[in-house]
Each structure stands twice: as structure tokens, then as C-alpha cells.
Design a protein around this motif. Structure first.
Motif, mmCIF file in Angstrom:
data_model
loop_
_atom_site.group_PDB
_atom_site.id
_atom_site.type_symbol
_atom_site.label_atom_id
_atom_site.label_comp_id
_atom_site.label_asym_id
_atom_site.label_seq_id
_atom_site.Cartn_x
_atom_site.Cartn_y
_atom_site.Cartn_z
ATOM 1 N N GLU A 1 0.643 -1.202 0.019
ATOM 2 C CA GLU A 1 -0.167 -0.193 0.006
ATOM 3 C C GLU A 1 1.013 1.201 -0.202
ATOM 4 O O GLU A 1 0.563 2.365 -0.703
ATOM 5 N N TRP B 1 -3.882 7.605 4.648
ATOM 6 C CA TRP B 1 -4.587 6.302 4.605
ATOM 7 C C TRP B 1 -5.899 6.268 5.459
ATOM 8 O O TRP B 1 -6.808 5.892 5.362
ATOM 9 N N GLU C 1 -7.127 8.660 7.392
ATOM 10 C CA GLU C 1 -7.996 9.455 7.017
ATOM 11 C C GLU C 1 -8.931 9.427 6.248
ATOM 12 O O GLU C 1 -10.176 9.645 6.062
ATOM 13 N N GLN C 2 -8.410 8.669 4.963
ATOM 14 C CA GLN C 2 -9.373 8.483 3.853
ATOM 15 C C GLN C 2 -10.429 7.067 4.059
ATOM 16 O O GLN C 2 -11.419 6.866 3.733
ATOM 17 N N HIS C 3 -9.948 6.035 5.059
ATOM 18 C CA HIS C 3 -10.516 4.794 4.981
ATOM 19 C C HIS C 3 -11.115 4.536 6.541
ATOM 20 O O HIS C 3 -11.863 3.609 6.522
ATOM 21 N N LEU C 4 -10.970 5.159 7.583
ATOM 22 C CA LEU C 4 -11.502 5.081 8.810
ATOM 23 C C LEU C 4 -12.450 6.249 9.064
ATOM 24 O O LEU C 4 -12.379 7.166 8.602
ATOM 25 N N THR C 5 -13.620 5.797 9.789
ATOM 26 C CA THR C 5 -14.555 6.757 10.042
ATOM 27 C C THR C 5 -14.607 6.806 11.691
ATOM 28 O O THR C 5 -14.726 5.989 12.339
ATOM 29 N N ARG D 1 -13.235 -0.573 9.772
ATOM 30 C CA ARG D 1 -12.859 0.765 9.263
ATOM 31 C C ARG D 1 -13.674 1.958 9.969
ATOM 32 O O ARG D 1 -14.042 2.961 9.384
ATOM 33 N N GLN D 2 -13.822 1.761 11.497
ATOM 34 C CA GLN D 2 -14.184 2.923 12.209
ATOM 35 C C GLN D 2 -13.736 2.640 13.673
ATOM 36 O O GLN D 2 -13.196 1.621 14.079
ATOM 37 N N TYR E 1 -7.380 4.573 16.115
ATOM 38 C CA TYR E 1 -6.889 5.452 15.191
ATOM 39 C C TYR E 1 -5.235 5.387 15.426
ATOM 40 O O TYR E 1 -4.386 5.058 14.698
#
Length: 266
Positions: free
Chosen positions: A121, A137, A139-143, A162-163, A169
Motif C-alpha cells: 500500500e 490512508w 484519514e481516507q479509510h476510517l470513520t 474501518r471505524q 486510530y
């Protein structure tokens, strides 16, 4: 600019129980404690011990009823920080002993499972540029989703779901940094940028020290993007959240509440 902190939390035990607390800001380079006051109501004993890596202190309590903790402090932040993307990584054989443990797997950060993913990646990046790519990455993929994780959620769980919250985080960032051969550790902290206000968690990565040609230094990175090194007030560090929880109970206990207010003052 000084930062003021007002924090409190309470918990109750049904029978005599020991608890380990860590919630006070640490006096360290770039972080000066101007004023500090701690009050513990209901504790039968009170004993301070050095925290992980001797950064900050923990408090041992022996409790047999409801415990309420209140803490207030004023902290001056003066730390310097560099452009992350321009920092190089140290060769593994050049790492000091203090950094080695932060390359290894820990309870919530199974880095070995992510070597292939990190290489694929983030191919073509190294050092601070790799850490920056990992942060992007995340920032773009986790909520950011309060309540989406629990005390047993590890980096692998968060990677799949993904959260998560700041703790999750930080665990993902630490895991992917270690999988990339970069020492990374968990930092419990306060910050005025956290929403909703709460105890916060970020990561630190060990990269080159721009002020010393052959040296290394710990650099703060917040995967959530809510806090900056300019306003992070460190409480303590560890391999992951298990090492630096604000409350660790060694027996049955009921957590009642926590309240945190952190503000910049003129």
C-alpha cells in the motif's frame, strides 16, 4: 500559549480493590507544568510510582467504595516539531535501546500481520513520508464513530471495521508504522482540539532528529487529525493503550462518568 485542563471521573467498587490511575500531565521537554492540582475522594491509600519508560507517574489506589478524581492544570507547550515528510528513518541497527520495544508486537498492535499490506500500500515511501502516507490512508479509510469499539478492540479489528475512536486510530497508525520498520508508541494526552472533549490518544514515531545529523527523536502524529503537536499535552506513553489507561482496575468496578475540558488561554 498556555493550555488549561479540568478533568474528573468516578468509579465504584463493591469490595476492596486496587486500581492504577494515570491522568496527570507530565513535565517533559517542550511541556512545562505551570500549575497542577489533584484531588482523590474516597481512596484508602495513595501511592505514586513511575509510569512506563519513567515518563510521568501512575497512582496506586486501594479502594473499598466510590472513588472520585478531580484534576486541574495549566500547561505551557513550547516543543519544536519538524516537517514529517522530510524526516528519514534510522537503520534498525542504529536504533537506541529505548526504541526497540516499539518495533515489536504488543497486545493491541499485531504488526507482523501487516508487513505485506504496508509494503504494497505504501510502496515507494520511507521514513516520515511513509508515516505521512499511513496517516493519509487512515484519514481516507476510517470513520470516527464513538461507541463503535470497546476495550478489547485491537488494530486488526479496527482495520476490518474501518471505524473507531482516537484509541483505535492510534493503534492502526502504530501497527502500520511498526510493520514498516519504524518504532511507534502510544501517547495518552489532552488537547483542546478534541471533539467531543475527552481523554485523547495519538502516536509517536521515532525518526531522524533534524537538529542532530545521526540522532533520532520521537515525533507526535495524530491519526484523527484533531490535535497538533503545538497543543498536545502528554500524559504518558506505552506500547499501546494497555500501558497507559487513565484507569486500570484489578478487581470488579463500575465506571460512572468522565468529564474533560481543555482550552487554550490567552
Amino acid at each position: 500559549m498556555p493550555i488549561t485542563i479540568d478533568a474528573s471521573f468516578a468509579f465504584e467498587v463493591d469490595s476492596p480493590t486496587d486500581a492504577l490511575l494515570q491522568f496527570e500531565a507530565v513535565a517533559s521537554d517542550g511541556q512545562t507544568i505551570l500549575a497542577s492540582k489533584t484531588h482523590l475522594n474516597g481512596a484508602e491509600t495513595f501511592n505514586r510510582v513511575p509510569a512506563h519508560d519513567a515518563i510521568g507517574e501512575r497512582i496506586w489506589l486501594h479502594a473499598n467504595r466510590r472513588i472520585e478524581v478531580t484534576y486541574s492544570a495549566e500547561i505551557e507547550i513550547s516543543r519544536e516539531f519538524a516537517n514529517l515528510e522530510k524526516l528519514s528513518a534510522l537503520a534498525l541497527h542504529q536504533l537506541p535501546g529505548e526504541a526497540v520495544q516499539y518495533l515489536l508486537e504488543s497486545r493491541y498492535c499485531a504488526a507482523e500481520k501487516f508487513h505485506d499490506f504496508a509494503d504494497r500500500e505504501f510502496a515507494g515511501t520511507m521514513g516520515g513520508a511513509r508515516v505521512s502516507a499511513i496517516r493519509d490512508w487512515i484519514e481516507q479509510h476510517l470513520t470516527y464513530a464513538p461507541g463503535a469499539s470497546g476495550p478489547y478492540t485491537d488494530a486488526g479489528d479496527t482495520f476490518i471495521a474501518r471505524q473507531g475512536v482516537c484509541r483505535d486510530y492510534a493503534h492502526v497508525l502504530i501497527t502500520l508504522a511498526r510493520a514498516s520498520g519504524i518504532p511507534a508508541r502510544y501517547v495518552a494526552c489532552y488537547s483542546p482540539g478534541v471533539s467531543p472533549p475527552d481523554f485523547h490518544a495519538v502516536a509517536e514515531v521515532f525518526l531522524a532528529d533534524p537538529e542532530h545529523e545521526e540522532g533520532g527523536k520521537w515525533h507526535l502524529v495524530d491519526g484523527t487529525g484533531m490535535a497538533s503537536p503545538r497543543d498536545i499535552v502528554k500524559i504518558g506513553v506505552g506500547r499501546d493503550a494497555a500501558d497507559v489507561s487513565f484507569l486500570t482496575s484489578f478487581g470488579p468496578s463500575s465506571f460512572e462518568y468522565s468529564s474533560v475540558r481543555v482550552e487554550e488561554t490567552a
